[in-house]
Design a protein around this motif. Structure first.
Motif, PDB file in Angstrom:
ATOM      1  N   ALA A 536      38.304  -4.588  -9.804  1.00  0.00           N
ATOM      2  CA  ALA A 536      39.078  -4.470  -8.574  1.00  0.00           C
ATOM      3  C   ALA A 536      38.357  -3.527  -7.632  1.00  0.00           C
ATOM      4  O   ALA A 536      38.018  -2.411  -7.999  1.00  0.00           O
ATOM      5  CB  ALA A 536      40.484  -3.961  -8.859  1.00  0.00           C
ATOM      6  N   ALA A 537      38.095  -4.001  -6.432  1.00  0.00           N
ATOM      7  CA  ALA A 537      37.382  -3.187  -5.450  1.00  0.00           C
ATOM      8  C   ALA A 537      37.560  -3.822  -4.085  1.00  0.00           C
ATOM      9  O   ALA A 537      38.254  -4.832  -3.929  1.00  0.00           O
ATOM     10  CB  ALA A 537      35.903  -3.078  -5.807  1.00  0.00           C
ATOM     11  N   SER A 538      36.920  -3.255  -3.071  1.00  0.00           N
ATOM     12  CA  SER A 538      36.957  -3.863  -1.758  1.00  0.00           C
ATOM     13  C   SER A 538      36.269  -5.227  -1.813  1.00  0.00           C
ATOM     14  O   SER A 538      35.414  -5.483  -2.662  1.00  0.00           O
ATOM     15  CB  SER A 538      36.258  -2.970  -0.733  1.00  0.00           C
ATOM     16  N   SER A 539      36.634  -6.087  -0.896  1.00  0.00           N
ATOM     17  CA  SER A 539      36.036  -7.414  -0.850  1.00  0.00           C
ATOM     18  C   SER A 539      34.522  -7.320  -0.710  1.00  0.00           C
ATOM     19  O   SER A 539      33.774  -8.036  -1.385  1.00  0.00           O
ATOM     20  CB  SER A 539      36.626  -8.212   0.321  1.00  0.00           C
ATOM     21  N   GLU A 540      34.068  -6.437   0.137  1.00  0.00           N
ATOM     22  CA  GLU A 540      32.636  -6.274   0.349  1.00  0.00           C
ATOM     23  C   GLU A 540      31.927  -5.882  -0.938  1.00  0.00           C
ATOM     24  O   GLU A 540      30.872  -6.416  -1.278  1.00  0.00           O
ATOM     25  CB  GLU A 540      32.395  -5.215   1.428  1.00  0.00           C
ATOM     26  N   GLU A 541      32.544  -4.964  -1.676  1.00  0.00           N
ATOM     27  CA  GLU A 541      31.931  -4.482  -2.919  1.00  0.00           C
ATOM     28  C   GLU A 541      31.857  -5.596  -3.960  1.00  0.00           C
ATOM     29  O   GLU A 541      30.838  -5.777  -4.627  1.00  0.00           O
ATOM     30  CB  GLU A 541      32.747  -3.302  -3.463  1.00  0.00           C
ATOM     31  N   VAL A 542      32.943  -6.347  -4.114  1.00  0.00           N
ATOM     32  CA  VAL A 542      32.977  -7.397  -5.132  1.00  0.00           C
ATOM     33  C   VAL A 542      31.952  -8.480  -4.848  1.00  0.00           C
ATOM     34  O   VAL A 542      31.280  -8.981  -5.756  1.00  0.00           O
ATOM     35  CB  VAL A 542      34.395  -8.005  -5.240  1.00  0.00           C
ATOM     36  N   PHE A 543      31.812  -8.868  -3.570  1.00  0.00           N
ATOM     37  CA  PHE A 543      30.930  -9.984  -3.244  1.00  0.00           C
ATOM     38  C   PHE A 543      29.465  -9.585  -3.120  1.00  0.00           C
ATOM     39  O   PHE A 543      28.578 -10.421  -3.313  1.00  0.00           O
ATOM     40  CB  PHE A 543      31.397 -10.666  -1.951  1.00  0.00           C
ATOM     41  N   THR A 544      29.196  -8.336  -2.795  1.00  0.00           N
ATOM     42  CA  THR A 544      27.800  -7.920  -2.648  1.00  0.00           C
ATOM     43  C   THR A 544      27.275  -7.174  -3.865  1.00  0.00           C
ATOM     44  O   THR A 544      26.077  -7.143  -4.106  1.00  0.00           O
ATOM     45  CB  THR A 544      27.632  -7.028  -1.406  1.00  0.00           C
ATOM     46  N   ASN A 545      28.188  -6.568  -4.648  1.00  0.00           N
ATOM     47  CA  ASN A 545      27.743  -5.793  -5.800  1.00  0.00           C
ATOM     48  C   ASN A 545      28.735  -5.937  -6.953  1.00  0.00           C
ATOM     49  O   ASN A 545      29.347  -4.966  -7.399  1.00  0.00           O
ATOM     50  CB  ASN A 545      27.591  -4.313  -5.412  1.00  0.00           C
ATOM     51  N   PRO A 546      28.911  -7.160  -7.473  1.00  0.00           N
ATOM     52  CA  PRO A 546      29.866  -7.351  -8.571  1.00  0.00           C
ATOM     53  C   PRO A 546      29.397  -6.618  -9.827  1.00  0.00           C
ATOM     54  O   PRO A 546      28.231  -6.694 -10.192  1.00  0.00           O
ATOM     55  CB  PRO A 546      29.858  -8.870  -8.773  1.00  0.00           C
ATOM     56  N   ARG A 547      30.334  -5.945 -10.474  1.00  0.00           N
ATOM     57  CA  ARG A 547      29.979  -5.126 -11.633  1.00  0.00           C
ATOM     58  C   ARG A 547      30.210  -5.842 -12.965  1.00  0.00           C
ATOM     59  O   ARG A 547      29.447  -5.669 -13.903  1.00  0.00           O
ATOM     60  CB  ARG A 547      30.777  -3.812 -11.608  1.00  0.00           C
ATOM     61  N   HIS A 548      31.277  -6.613 -13.046  1.00  0.00           N
ATOM     62  CA  HIS A 548      31.615  -7.223 -14.326  1.00  0.00           C
ATOM     63  C   HIS A 548      30.867  -8.544 -14.491  1.00  0.00           C
ATOM     64  O   HIS A 548      30.735  -9.316 -13.542  1.00  0.00           O
ATOM     65  CB  HIS A 548      33.126  -7.468 -14.402  1.00  0.00           C
ATOM     66  N   PRO A 549      30.373  -8.856 -15.702  1.00  0.00           N
ATOM     67  CA  PRO A 549      29.652 -10.119 -15.909  1.00  0.00           C
ATOM     68  C   PRO A 549      30.486 -11.347 -15.546  1.00  0.00           C
ATOM     69  O   PRO A 549      29.951 -12.344 -15.060  1.00  0.00           O
ATOM     70  CB  PRO A 549      29.330 -10.091 -17.419  1.00  0.00           C
ATOM     71  N   TYR A 550      31.788 -11.277 -15.787  1.00  0.00           N
ATOM     72  CA  TYR A 550      32.646 -12.414 -15.471  1.00  0.00           C
ATOM     73  C   TYR A 550      32.695 -12.658 -13.961  1.00  0.00           C
ATOM     74  O   TYR A 550      32.655 -13.798 -13.502  1.00  0.00           O
ATOM     75  CB  TYR A 550      34.055 -12.163 -16.006  1.00  0.00           C
ATOM     76  N   THR A 551      32.760 -11.591 -13.176  1.00  0.00           N
ATOM     77  CA  THR A 551      32.745 -11.737 -11.716  1.00  0.00           C
ATOM     78  C   THR A 551      31.443 -12.361 -11.259  1.00  0.00           C
ATOM     79  O   THR A 551      31.430 -13.243 -10.386  1.00  0.00           O
ATOM     80  CB  THR A 551      32.929 -10.357 -11.042  1.00  0.00           C
ATOM     81  N   ARG A 552      30.340 -11.930 -11.853  1.00  0.00           N
ATOM     82  CA  ARG A 552      29.040 -12.505 -11.479  1.00  0.00           C
ATOM     83  C   ARG A 552      28.978 -13.983 -11.843  1.00  0.00           C
ATOM     84  O   ARG A 552      28.394 -14.793 -11.112  1.00  0.00           O
ATOM     85  CB  ARG A 552      27.916 -11.721 -12.162  1.00  0.00           C
ATOM     86  N   ARG A 553      29.613 -14.348 -12.961  1.00  0.00           N
ATOM     87  CA  ARG A 553      29.623 -15.760 -13.357  1.00  0.00           C
ATOM     88  C   ARG A 553      30.457 -16.599 -12.397  1.00  0.00           C
ATOM     89  O   ARG A 553      30.085 -17.727 -12.062  1.00  0.00           O
ATOM     90  CB  ARG A 553      30.168 -15.888 -14.787  1.00  0.00           C
TER      91      ARG A 553
END
Length: 574
Positions: A536-553
């Motif tokens: 859970a983070a700002s939209s910008e953070e999630v889309f430009t710097n995803p931390r969790h492998p599942y988010t990246r997938r």
């Protein structure tokens, strides 16, 4: 039967015209449409809701409504003319040689028959299985369509499936007979991106191995660009442009095609709500960390922020499953805040707990444990007057527009219902408000006397959105609100939601599997997997710097993520 030459197309439609009988006379829905689909090819048909895409597809297999008929033109499948073909001969083709995946899963699955039985019926009717081996083949078909625990799922009923799982069951039925042509009418509109990719890869595999052709009807231009070799663009019942998919999307010639490309959402875009038309983050990273503190580990946040309209703490929902000793956690320790006047999106695969979380907040289901706070009030302890106020201030937009609208009500009565229920104004004021809402959601007022069955999927969803806006709520819980909409109307609805948020200070809890849409509308993004919040983070953070492998997938699974379909025409870019 007239035979084509060996190199003839599998499907050729020439100058097709379709009309419907109405109380106002005969209305032409498709006029002069032509298309050609080669063996083993994927052809995409794109266009607005109501443009004639689905009507054209239903004409091919003789499934037009009773008041519809082909008035002119030719439909040839493997050299055989289908227009005027007797019903008994059409039945031999329909299902066995031409498969169909319809758009609306809930209205196309029998609600009182187990999923496995519905798949088995298709296999048995078309001689694809015997009574001895049908159960095994049902499991194989469901697994091929991406359903986990297929053996157990086959024993369940449609209402026990999520929207995405129901769509996968329809896909399983459509692919069960391994047809030579598959008509896929918005086949993945209810699916998250990872399962969408699984299903589309399966369709591609059939195309390559068996020479199966696919007629793909979609409003998702990214999906069309990635999956279809050729595209046909329809507008108001006519084909306005056709050609190679990549070429058509990169250099559209017709003004309507250019408008479609311009309106298509992209994960490369930025927040597109009023006051946020910049390349900067929708909220500073430190603000996101403060609001969603300790979420990465799934732990609870502590303390109360005065600017949060919604606060969920350790929200858990547990179900007992027939025949299983272990309980099923649909949501587990979900902790998040919805800041006042902002948009929090929840993304994740089908079955990840997104809709369960939303339904608990709406008090449609009770949580097993945890707390929910709305505007400082404990939702679990609301009195009857407080609950009545809560229902007015929190409004839902559900995923399936057909099942959420009363089929016996006209559009006018559906939109007016919340106004009448809560006695907002007199009859004349309510009628004026209904007309205003129709304009806001881009529906002509001439539709007020129609019933849901007379509307397309996208039109039904717009009616549902109009109804949710009727009481001018403080919070709207949007469960896949634009999944059934074409890109032009989708862009209008997203802009409408943004305008309302800016003008009225609305807050949104926005649930979607479409990450490109989430990118456009959200301030904060919460990613769920297996009932838990994993990021859970700002939209910008999630889309430009995803931390969790599942988010990246999830991000890697987006159709046409790396395609640049932006038109170069300066008129479009402006």
């Amino acid at each position: 039967m007239t035979e084509f030459a060996d190199d003839a197309a599998l499907l050729e439609v020439r100058d097709l015209a379709v009309a419907f009988r109405t109380t106002y006379g005969e209305v032409t829905a498709v006029e002069g449409a032509s298309l050609r689909l080669e063996r083993g090819q994927t052809l995409g048909i794109v266009g607005e809701s109501g443009s004639g895409k689905s009507t054209t597809a239903m004409s091919l297999i003789g499934l037009l409504p009773g008041n519809g008929r082909v008035t002119a033109g030719s439909i040839r499948f493997d050299g055989q003319e289908l227009v005027g073909l007797p019903e008994n001969r059409m039945r031999a083709i329909r299902g066995r040689q031409i498969g169909l995946v319809p758009q609306d899963p809930m209205s196309n699955l029998n609600p009182v028959t187990r999923i496995g039985s519905q798949v088995a019926e298709t296999l048995l009717v078309h001689g694809m299985a015997t009574k001895r081996d049908v159960d095994r083949k049902v499991v194989e078909v469901l697994e091929a369509a991406g359903l986990p625990n297929a053996k157990e799922r086959a024993k369940q009923y449609p209402h026990e499936f999520s929207g995405g799982m129901r769509q996968r069951a329809l896909i399983a039925i459509g692919l069960a007979c391994r047809p030579r042509l598959l008509i896929a009418d918005e086949p993945t509109s209810a699916l998250d991106v990872t399962v969408q990719r699984t299903i589309l890869d399966q369709i591609d595999s059939m195309t390559q191995e068996l020479g199966t052709a696919v007629l793909l009807i979609t409003h998702d231009l990214g999906l069309a660009a990635e999956r279809a070799a050729e595209l046909v663009v329809m507008h108001r019942g006519t084909v306005v442009e056709a050609g190679p998919a990549r070429q058509l999307l990169e250099d559209p010639q017709h003004p309507y095609t250019r408008s479609l490309v311009k309106a298509a959402p992209s994960v490369a875009a930025v927040r597109l709500l009023p006051g946020a038309y910049t390349s900067s983050p929708a909220a500073p990273a430190d603000r996101a960390e403060k609001v969603f503190q300790n979420h990465d580990a799934g732990a609870s946040s502590h303390g109360t922020a005065p600017d949060n309209i919604v606060e969920l703490r350790d929200l858990t929902k547990v179900y007992k499953i027939r025949g299983q000793a272990e309980d099923f956690y649909a949501a587990k320790n979900v902790t998040l805040d919805v800041p006042r006047g902002q948009t929090v999106a929840i993304v994740g695969e089908s079955g990840s707990g997104k809709t369960t979380t939303a339904r608990m907040l709406l008090k449609l289901i009770e949580p097993t444990s945890g707390t929910m706070s709305f505007d400082g009030m404990d939702v679990a302890t609301l009195s009857k007057p407080q609950l009545r106020e809560f229902r007015q201030r929190v409004q839902p937009v559900f995923q399936d527009p057909y099942s959420s609208l009363n089929p016996m009500f006209t559009v006018e009565r559906i939109v007016d219902e919340p106004l009448s229920t809560y006695k907002r104004g007199n009859a004349r004021e309510r009628a004026a408000r209904v007309r205003e809402l129709m304009d806001q959601v881009a529906l002509p007022q001439s539709m007020l006397r129609r019933y849901p069955s007379e509307l397309s999927g996208g039109q039904r969803q717009r009616v549902a959105i109009a109804r949710a806006l009727a009481l001018k709520p403080d919070l709207i819980v949007c469960d896949e609100p634009v999944s059934a909409l074409d890109v032009l109307v989708q862009a209008q609805i997203l802009k409408l939601l943004g305008d309302l948020q800016s003008e009225l200070g609305l807050s949104y809890l926005f649930i979607s599997h479409d990450l490109a849409v989430v990118r456009l509308i959200s301030d904060f993004v919460c990613v769920m997997k297996d009932g838990e919040l994993v990021e859970a983070a700002s939209s910008e953070e999630v889309f430009t710097n995803p931390r969790h492998p599942y988010t990246r997938r999830l991000l890697a699974s987006i159709p046409s993520n790396e395609l640049d379909i932006e038109a170069e025409d300066p008129e479009i870019a402006s």
